[in-house]
Design a protein around this motif. Structure first.
Motif, PDB file in Angstrom:
ATOM      1  N   HIS A 138       0.823  -1.128   0.007  1.00  0.00           N
ATOM      2  CA  HIS A 138       0.020   0.013  -0.017  1.00  0.00           C
ATOM      3  C   HIS A 138       0.982   1.211  -0.095  1.00  0.00           C
ATOM      4  N   HIS A 149       1.597   5.510  -1.999  1.00  0.00           N
ATOM      5  CA  HIS A 149       1.154   6.524  -2.843  1.00  0.00           C
ATOM      6  C   HIS A 149       2.506   7.089  -3.207  1.00  0.00           C
ATOM      7  N   ASP A 183      -7.507   2.538  -1.997  1.00  0.00           N
ATOM      8  CA  ASP A 183      -8.317   3.527  -1.164  1.00  0.00           C
ATOM      9  C   ASP A 183      -9.403   4.283  -1.765  1.00  0.00           C
ATOM     10  N   HIS A 236      -6.233  -1.708   5.250  1.00  0.00           N
ATOM     11  CA  HIS A 236      -6.019  -1.352   6.808  1.00  0.00           C
ATOM     12  C   HIS A 236      -7.188  -2.247   7.684  1.00  0.00           C
ATOM     13  N   ASP A 283       1.500   2.224   3.622  1.00  0.00           N
ATOM     14  CA  ASP A 283       0.740   3.552   3.359  1.00  0.00           C
ATOM     15  C   ASP A 283       1.580   4.775   3.481  1.00  0.00           C
TER      16      ASP A 283
HETATM   17 ZN   LIG Z   1      -3.368   4.831   1.250  1.00  0.00          ZN
END
Ligand SMILES: [Zn+2]
Length: 546
Positions: free
Chosen positions: A77, A79, A279, A374, A440
């Motif tokens: 996960h 970005h 997401d 999550h 994340d």
């Molecule tokens: Zn995320």
């Protein structure tokens, strides 16, 4: 490490390298100390004694000097462009007060000379001021500039007046005159901020993030893009950067709802996405009090945004929306998935998956390998229901390590009892749920060994899992979460994607020695990455080592 070779150590096409004298972890042969890489795959694996026979037939020999060899990690996960942007931004992660935050932002604003200021990762818990910074303060610190300062969880942000004006955030739900925005107001501000970054800057941010991942021993990342998170161009750039082969591989998830099979297929193929997942928010986050809860927040009175958020958080999607998306993706044979954190959010997701299974059959839903990101407040019944539908969990042990525990943010927001049941890794593992670990990032940095340590030292001793299980979740589990079962370990014919680690505790020895994972107890020094090789290509090398 020493390399004897007339060639550059990065494996070129048509070349072969023997690595020997190490400890190969996660291989079919538990006593392996040596292996041969030919082109981009593992051509042989075995003991140093047997390796002697290979030394003459290869182009290069690398003496590992007792280094630990592992398959590369998968960060499930990420970005990427926001991570790269973060690498050249103000670091607020360890700022201890509003004062300190503003000082750092001001010096960054001066350095950047009027360009956009990105100042992420503040956390007002424990600050003497007991509040976030305000828009007015941000204006002063940036001399009236365009500034975007998201809270550490990324679900709320303080924005400058210039950004508020440019984005029209004022006209959306989630606006607050203090400048702390959530919900749609936050998304409008975030979109406006990112659209001010040039494509060239964004691409160099992506490259910087991939480089940082490679340095952390990561060989594959799952990019989580989406229309409210990034942009189509950004997503395409991240996928393209992965294909160039200079760093980790990239699998992309695009977070956009679809209503039917045909649109699911068309959207996934247009975006080059492995799934319409990631997401796609069922709810928000605990930190920003937008995670959707069955019972109100324990500290909901002085809600961060002054009352716009309901006392039980914010559901973004209904059961019907989840159902329709899962039905469409299941029929198209594409992975669906959602971001979900709070217990009521998890209820929504599960009810949606079950309703979808009711429509198209359990087999169809299971075969599409859906996933949830999550999944922090799931109970035993929820885990069971998800396992029955073959849903994978993409979890972030760093969240639990940072915000769990009796004095942590989760306890403050939820009370000890609810916080204590969060991130039940052992229950998930025991139920046969596929776990994939991730950071994340930019929420938390690339730190795979830290993630494994987080699983091993979970605050709730009953929810600890072994280092071996956590390691599997951070390697093979990441591939499985993408629907790829036979990857993420070192074996004959497998892609040569591995990292070499200096561990310190492994004494070179004669005879058979079982490769084992390093000491992951709290305070122990974690392994240092010496080299990352992805599909036979050296993409990271620690300076001063060769
Ligand atoms: Zn995320």
């Amino acid at each position: 490490m020493t390399t004897e070779s007339p060639l550059d150590e990065s494996t070129q096409s048509g070349t072969s390298t023997l690595y020997r004298g190490g400890f190969v972890y996660g291989a079919a042969d538990p006593f392996a100390t040596a292996f041969v890489v030919a082109d981009d795959h593992v051509a042989w694996i075995g003991s140093d004694e047997a390796a002697a026979g290979h030394a003459d037939g290869v182009d290069a020999v690398v003496d590992l000097e007792g280094a630990l060899v592992t398959p590369t990690f998968v960060d499930a996960h990420v970005h990427m462009s926001a991570t790269g942007l973060g690498l050249r931004s103000v670091d607020l992660t360890d700022a201890l007060s509003v004062r300190q935050v503003l000082d750092r932002i001001e010096s960054a604003a001066r350095e950047r000379g009027g360009r956009l200021v990105y100042a992420p990762n503040w956390d007002e818990q424990g600050w003497p001021e007991k509040r976030p910074l305000t828009s007015k303060e941000l204006d002063r610190a940036t001399y009236g500039g365009v500034a975007y300062s998201p809270r550490v969880d990324g679900h709320s942000a303080v924005i400058s007046s210039a950004l508020a004006a440019a984005s029209g955030a004022r006209n959306h739900p989630g606006w607050n005159d203090s400048g702390l925005v959530t919900l749609e107001a936050h998304h409008a501000a975030r979109d406006a901020f990112y659209s001010g970054i040039s494509a060239a800057d964004r691409r160099s941010d992506i490259d910087a993030a991939l480089k940082a991942a490679a340095a952390a021993g990561i060989g594959l990342v799952h990019e989580n893009g989406g229309p409210t998170l990034s942009s189509e161009a950004d997503f395409a750039d991240v996928l393209a950067a992965g294909l160039r082969g200079h760093g980790p591989q990239v699998i992309g998830y695009w977070a956009e709802l679809v209503g039917d099979e045909e649109s699911a297929r068309a959207l996934a193929s247009r975006m080059g996405a492995r799934g319409l997942a990631g997401d796609l928010n069922v709810d928000g986050s605990i930190g920003s009090r937008t995670a959707s809860l069955r019972e109100p927040y324990a500290d909901g009175q002085d809600s961060l945004d002054g009352g716009h958020t309901a006392r039980c958080g914010h559901p973004y999607l209904s059961v019907e929306q989840v159902r329709d998306h899962v039905v469409a993706c299941s029929l198209a044979g594409i992975q669906a998935g959602f971001h979900v954190i709070g217990d009521a959010g998890v209820d929504t997701a599960i009810a949606g998956f079950q309703a979808a299974a009711h429509q198209v059959g359990v087999a169809r839903v299971t075969a599409a390998r859906h996933r949830l990101e999550h999944l922090e407040m799931v109970d035993v019944d929820g885990i069971k229901a998800l396992v029955e539908l073959g849903v994978t969990a993409s979890v972030q042990p760093a969240f639990q390590a940072l915000w769990g525990g009796p004095d942590g943010m989760y306890s403050a927001r939820l009370g000890h009892e609810r916080a204590g049941g969060m991130n039940p890794f052992a229950a998930m593992n025991a139920a046969g749920m596929t776990l994939a670990l991730g950071s994340d990032t930019p929420v938390t940095p690339f730190a795979p060994w830290e993630a494994i340590r987080g699983c091993v030292n979970h605050y709730d001793t009953a929810q600890r899992i072994s280092a071996e299980s956590a390691f599997l979740a951070h390697t093979r589990g990441g591939w499985r979460a993408a629907g790829i079962d036979d990857c993420g370990y070192l074996g004959l014919g497998q892609p040569a994607s591995f990292a070499l680690w200096s561990v310190g505790s492994h004494a070179p020895s004669r005879g058979l020695t079982l490769a084992r994972l390093p000491d992951l107890s709290p305070g122990a020094t974690l392994p240092t990455n010496l080299r990352t090789v992805i599909r036979g290509r050296t993409v990271f090398e620690l300076e001063g080592v060769s």
